[in-house]
Structures are given as structure tokens and as C-alpha cells.
Design an enzyme around this catalytic site. Structure first.
Site, PDB file in Angstrom:
ATOM      1  N   TRP A   5    -105.935 -75.686  10.821  1.00 49.91           N
ATOM      2  CA  TRP A   5    -107.041 -76.623  10.936  1.00 49.91           C
ATOM      3  C   TRP A   5    -106.730 -77.943  10.238  1.00 49.91           C
ATOM      4  CZ3 TRP A   5    -110.730 -74.642  13.993  1.00 49.91           C
ATOM      5  CH2 TRP A   5    -110.773 -73.267  14.110  1.00 49.91           C
ATOM      6  N   LYS A   6    -107.206 -78.989  10.838  1.00 46.82           N
ATOM      7  CA  LYS A   6    -107.122 -80.289  10.182  1.00 46.82           C
ATOM      8  C   LYS A   6    -108.091 -80.301   9.014  1.00 46.82           C
ATOM      9  CE  LYS A   6    -107.769 -85.218  10.974  1.00 46.82           C
ATOM     10  NZ  LYS A   6    -108.193 -86.250  11.926  1.00 46.82           N
TER      11      LYS A   6
END
Length: 606
Positions: A23-24
Site C-alpha cells: 500500500w502507498k
């Protein structure tokens, strides 16, 4: 030095790892401060031995929140602040403000401390901490704001949950009221959400208009009353042992509809497999061990660097060597993104086309302006014409291209206008021609019409509305309960209900007669469904697999297969069994190691 790899798996591992949620912003932490009113009325009960005070209820909420955070988001930060106490403890020396627990990660010690406060220490709270109405709510909010600002770790989302039963804490003091409203405005401007957990006194209704309406910044400007607090309290008090997956895009890319026409999209993972966390290796002093890996040359013991390593693929009995850069170039096709290839009727998308979990795409307005408008127009047209876009999908620059179908999904709201399903496209991964195979079905007796009707009756009796949220993974639930019992020094873990087990009593009550009728029509008179099967007769039984491997190995000439280069077609079980018969030993356990050992034994060139 070379390491073998298979071209059929080029990039698959990297793609799967990335798909599982790189995930960013995954390293960001959320912060929560529980601000608890400790004035005398929070402790008032008619019978201390039988009734629970509002303060005890708040502490139980704090304890449960910490327990849930340890499993759901163990890196998140939680702090607990008391206001309305006689004693003070805070960095700014504000009066009647007591920082009970600093903003930090939840741990067993902090949970046990709250447990003791809820069960015993609340009785001596007046002596240990005292009560006072001379507090300033503005200073309490200021203390929380400073705790977020002085946190050594970067905090992403910041939230204050205020527990109180006093609807107007500064009655008749306009200055303190004005200061509290000003500080609440400052919190809102700095991105700190203030939520009110209003507690109802017996026979009294909490009036938000007296004071708190001006402190709470909500989307509803006409808010005149607060929702029933029992729902929020029930949510806080419920023990939920589940992992919290942040709702963030794990990839941003371009969606190309043609030359010169692109829009930005974010790729999301709506469903993820939840697994137990990895074990952490500790030394004898319980400090975490950090491992470092080095590769040595077998003959000389020389340490090999990354540039010294090569990869190889066996083809035609020979090992073809590649540099790392060459392998990267072989795996690279086009820049990452979605490329529209055309459209197909939605009915042509078969359920058996699914080869891996689907993703979900949503427009990303920040990367390309106007993406939302174009994305919405495409989705509506696809729904109106009942078609699905077929696209070439390259997740990253080193990933192989895949064909995907974009299944449109309209937004769905409940009766309260709360979104249940978001609008967007499900990314359905399509199989290649090589993925299809012909399965040989054994000829079995067909059921007659009477047997089919009996089976339908059983199915109709046992139908129930299924929702995935109703079933917890019993393995994970048992795992977390055992860990919790050890950490909190319990004698035994909390009891667990396995909802995956069939409710035999209810099944018998609802469909007992239908099941008996079906059994009499299909199975012989002496059939006993509860009897154990014989060993070796069960598909997948180890003894049966071993017997099959021995049977195949007996008909194989190992040297002939090695000379012909057909060892790769044999299974690992057959190779091991044949090597055992020929007294050939191997130091490796992988198939490639076994093949190399056999070729070396018979002096067959690779």
C-alpha cells in the site's frame, strides 16, 4: 554461479507480493486520544456492588479499544487523558488535566493497567486523583493537540474521542466557552477530528445545542441532536479480533482508451486473505534478531556479490545462462497501465474464467484532471449496453501483461444513504489459451428424476442468507486468543465459537426427514454416513500417494529417461522413490537438485 528459474513463473511472484497489498503510505500510523471526563457525576451510582458507573464504562471502552488495536493496527498510537481531576499531570502544567497514558502503541502492560482501574482502582479514584469542576476544556483539547504534535512517530490520521455526560461543562462562564470553541476550530484546521461520545444520565436527555454543537465540525450543518450513544458504545465494547486493512490504493497508473486519451486510476484490493503475523526471532535476552544473508562460492568460500550471480534455464538438455539485466529485459513489455483492447458482451464473461482474485479500479483525479468525468461516462455506457471492456493490464514495469475484463459496478446505498458498494470496475483476470485443460471425467451412474427431486428438497430446506462477515476464521481466532492469554497472564484463553462447524441439531430439525428420504433413495440400505473410510481409499491419502509413486517408479528406467532428457516430466515423488531403489543420494530436495544428482550419477551431460 547460477540459479535456475522457470520462464513460466516470470514475474508472477513479484506481482503476487505486490498484489497482496504494498500500500502507498502503508508505514503511516493513525493516532487516537481518548479524552475522559472524571468529574464526580461520572462516578455516581446507587449501588457500587451491583451497578457500573459511567467512568467504569469509559475505561472498559478504552481497554477494548487497545485490545482491538493490537490485532487490527498494532502500529497505531493511542493515548488516554483525564480531565476534571484534582491532580494534574501534563507537559504544559494545565490544572485538572491528567495524562493517564501517553500517545504510544498499545501493549499488555497498558491493558492490565486499565483492567485494574476498571475493577479495583476506580473505588479509590477520589483519593488517588480527585475530582474538580474548575477545569478548562480548551486546555484539555490543547493537551491532546500537543500530544499529537510532539509524537516522535509520524501520525497520519488524528482523532480525539471525548467521553462525557455533562452537556454544558462551562455554564455561566462565557470566556471558557469561547476558548473551547476557538480550540475546537484550531483542531479542525490542523486535521484533528473531534468526536463526542455523550453518555446519558438516568432520566436525562443530552442536549447538544447547549454547548457541543459549536465544537463538533460535521457535514450536517443542521444537526440538532446526536445519534443514540448505545450503538457507538456497543461498537467500542465489542471485542473484534480482525486485521484492519487500510483503504488506500496500492497502485496508481494510467488507463489508456486510445492514442492521446488517458485517465488516472487507483487500483484497490477489496478482499484480502488474512494470515497470522510472521514470527519474530529473539535471542536469549528477548531482543529481536536481525538476519543478514550472504552467498558463498561452494569451492573456495568466497563471498559472491549480486553482479557475480547469473540465472539459467534448462532447454534441450543444456543450461542457458542469463545476466540479471537480460532477465529484466525479457520480463519487460510496455509501461505499466491499462490499455483498452475492445469490448465484449457481459454474458461472454464466464465464471470459470477467474484465475486469481480480482482488483478494483476507481478514478484518480489528482494524477489526471477530468479522470472522474471520463471514468463515470465509460462506466455508465458499459452498464447501459451490457458490455465489459477487455484490456491489457501491466501492473508494473517488470510484470508480464495479462488480459483483464472490467466488470462495471454501480453505487449502492442503504436506507440511510450510506454507501454499501462503491462505483467502479472490478478487474477480472482472464486465462490464456494455455491455462485451459481437458479434464477426463469418470463415468458414474446418473441420478433419476425422483432422486433429483429429493436432493432439491434438501437444498431448499437448508438454504440461509450467507454473508462473509458472519464467519470468522477459527484458526486465526484461536491463535489470537492464545497470544492474548499469554500476554495478559491469563490461566486459559477466552472460549471461541467455531461458526464453520455445521449445526447438526438445527440441520436435523429443518431437513431431517428430507435427508432421510434422499439417503434411502440414493444409498444402499446398509450405508452408514458416519463410518470411517479405509486407509488408502481416501483421495489425497499419503499412503495412497506413496503406493502410486512406487507403482510408477517400478515401470521407469531412470538412466533411459536421463539420457532422453525426460526427467523433468516425472514427479518429485517418483524421482525420490526411484533414487531410493537405485541407492542414489542427493543433498538437495528440489526437483532441479534431484535431476542434477541423477544426471551426475549416470554421467549424462546437461
Amino acid at each position: 554461479m547460477a540459479f535456475e528459474f522457470g520462464f513460466q513463473n516470470f514475474g508472477e511472484d513479484e506481482e503476487e507480493d505486490d498484489f497482496e497489498g504494498q500500500w502507498k503510505g502503508a508505514g503511516l500510523r493513525d493516532g487516537l486520544i481518548l479524552l475522559v471526563d472524571c468529574t464526580k457525576q461520572m462516578f455516581d451510582v446507587e449501588n457500587e456492588d451491583e451497578e457500573e458507573s459511567l467512568f467504569q464504562l469509559c475505561i472498559r471502552c478504552c481497554k477494548t479499544t487497545l485490545q482491538n488495536k493490537i490485532i487490527s493496527s498494532e502500529k497505531d498510537l493511542i493515548g488516554i487523558v483525564f480531565f476534571g481531576t484534582e491532580k494534574s499531570k501534563n507537559p504544559n502544567d494545565f490544572k485538572h488535566i491528567y495524562v493517564y497514558q501517553e500517545l504510544d502503541q498499545p501493549g499488555a502492560t497498558r491493558i492490565l493497567e486499565l483492567e485494574e482501574m476498571c475493577e479495583e482502582k476506580h473505588k479509590t479514584f477520589t483519593v488517588d486523583y480527585g475530582h474538580s469542576l474548575a477545569f478548562s476544556l480548551s486546555e484539555a483539547l490543547w493537551t491532546c493537540q500537543n500530544m499529537f504534535a510532539n509524537s516522535p512517530q509520524k501520525v497520519n490520521s488524528k482523532r480525539i474521542l471525548l467521553f462525557t455526560c455533562n452537556e454544558d461543562p462551562h455554564t455561566g462562564n462565557a470566556q471558557l466557552q469561547r476558548q473551547a470553541k476557538t480550540k475546537a476550530s484550531d483542531l479542525n484546521e490542523t486535521g484533528i477530528d473531534l468526536e463526542l461520545m455523550h453518555l446519558q444520565l438516568p432520566g436525562h436527555t443530552f442536549d447538544v445545542n447547549k454547548f457541543y454543537k459549536d465544537l463538533l465540525y460535521t457535514d450536517d450543518d443542521e444537526m440538532t441532536e446526536l445519534a443514540d450513544p448505545s450503538e457507538k458504545l456497543e461498537e467500542l465494547l465489542t471485542r473484534v479480533r480482525s486485521k484492519d486493512h487500510k483503504k488506500r490504493a496500492y497502485r496508481h497508473m494510467a488507463f489508456s482508451l486510445g492514442e492521446g486519451l488517458e485517465m488516472g486510476i487507483g487500483v484497490y484490493n477489496l478482499v484480502r486473505r488474512c494470515t497470522a503475523p510472521y514470527a519474530v526471532k529473539l535471542d536469549k535476552s528477548n531482543d529481536e534478531l536481525k538476519s543478514h544473508q550472504k552467498i558463498y562460492l561452494k569451492d573456495t568460500g568466497e563471498v559472491l556479490l549480486e553482479q557475480d550471480l547469473k540465472k539459467c534455464q534448462t532447454y534441450g538438455g543444456k543450461k542457458i545462462y542469463f545476466e540479471k539485466e537480460e532477465v529484466d529485459l525479457i520480463k519487460r513489455f510496455d509501461p505499466s497501465g491499462l490499455y483498452l483492447m475492445g469490448f465484449k458482451p457481459q454474458k461472454s464473461l464466464k465464471i470459470y474464467f477467474k484465475v486469481k482474485p480480482a482488483s478494483f479500479i476507481y478514478p484518480d483525479e489528482q494524477s489526471v484532471t477530468g479522470s472522474t468525468t471520463l471514468f463515470t461516462a465509460l462506466m455508465k455506457k458499459c452498464i447501459d449496453r451490457d458490455v465489459v471492456p477487455i484490456c491489457k493490464y501491466i501492473p508494473s514495469k517488470s510484470s508480464p501483461p495479462r488480459f483483464v475484463a472490467l466488470l462495471p459496478q454501480e453505487e449502492e446505498l442503504d436506507e440511510h444513504k450510506v454507501q454499501i458498494r462503491p462505483p467502479g470496475f472490478h478487474v477480472i483476470f482472464l486465462p490464456f489459451a494455455d491455462d485451459f485443460r481437458k479434464v477426463k471425467f469418470e463415468q458414474t451412474p446418473k441420478a433419476n428424476a425422483e432422486q433429483i427431486d429429493a436432493a432439491k428438497k434438501v437444498l431448499k430446506k437448508l438454504q440461509f442468507p450467507y454473508t462473509a462477515e458472519s464467519f470468522e476464521n477459527p484458526v486465526l481466532q484461536k491463535y489470537w486468543r492464545n497470544i492474548e492469554a499469554l500476554a495478559l497472564e491469563r490461566d486459559a484463553p477466552e472460549e471461541m465459537t467455531d461458526y464453520t462447524l455445521p449445526d447438526e441439531d438445527r440441520i436435523k430439525k429443518r431437513a431431517g426427514s428430507a435427508i432421510t428420504e434422499f439417503k434411502d433413495l440414493v444409498f444402499p440400505a446398509d450405508y452408514n454416513p458416519g463410518a470411517k473410510r479405509k486407509a488408502g481409499g481416501v483421495a489425497g491419502d499419503p499412503a495412497a500417494k506413496r503406493a502410486k509413486a512406487e507403482q510408477v517408479a517400478a515401470a521407469v528406467d531412470l538412466k533411459t529417461e536421463a539420457v532422453a532428457g525426460r526427467l523433468g516430466k516425472l514427479t518429485v515423488a517418483v524421482l525420490r522413490e526411484k533414487m531410493k531403489q537405485e541407492n542414489i543420494t542427493s543433498s538437495g530436495t528440489k526437483k532441479a537438485d534431484l535431476i542434477d544428482t541423477i544426471c551426475a550419477h549416470y554421467d549424462v551431460g546437461m
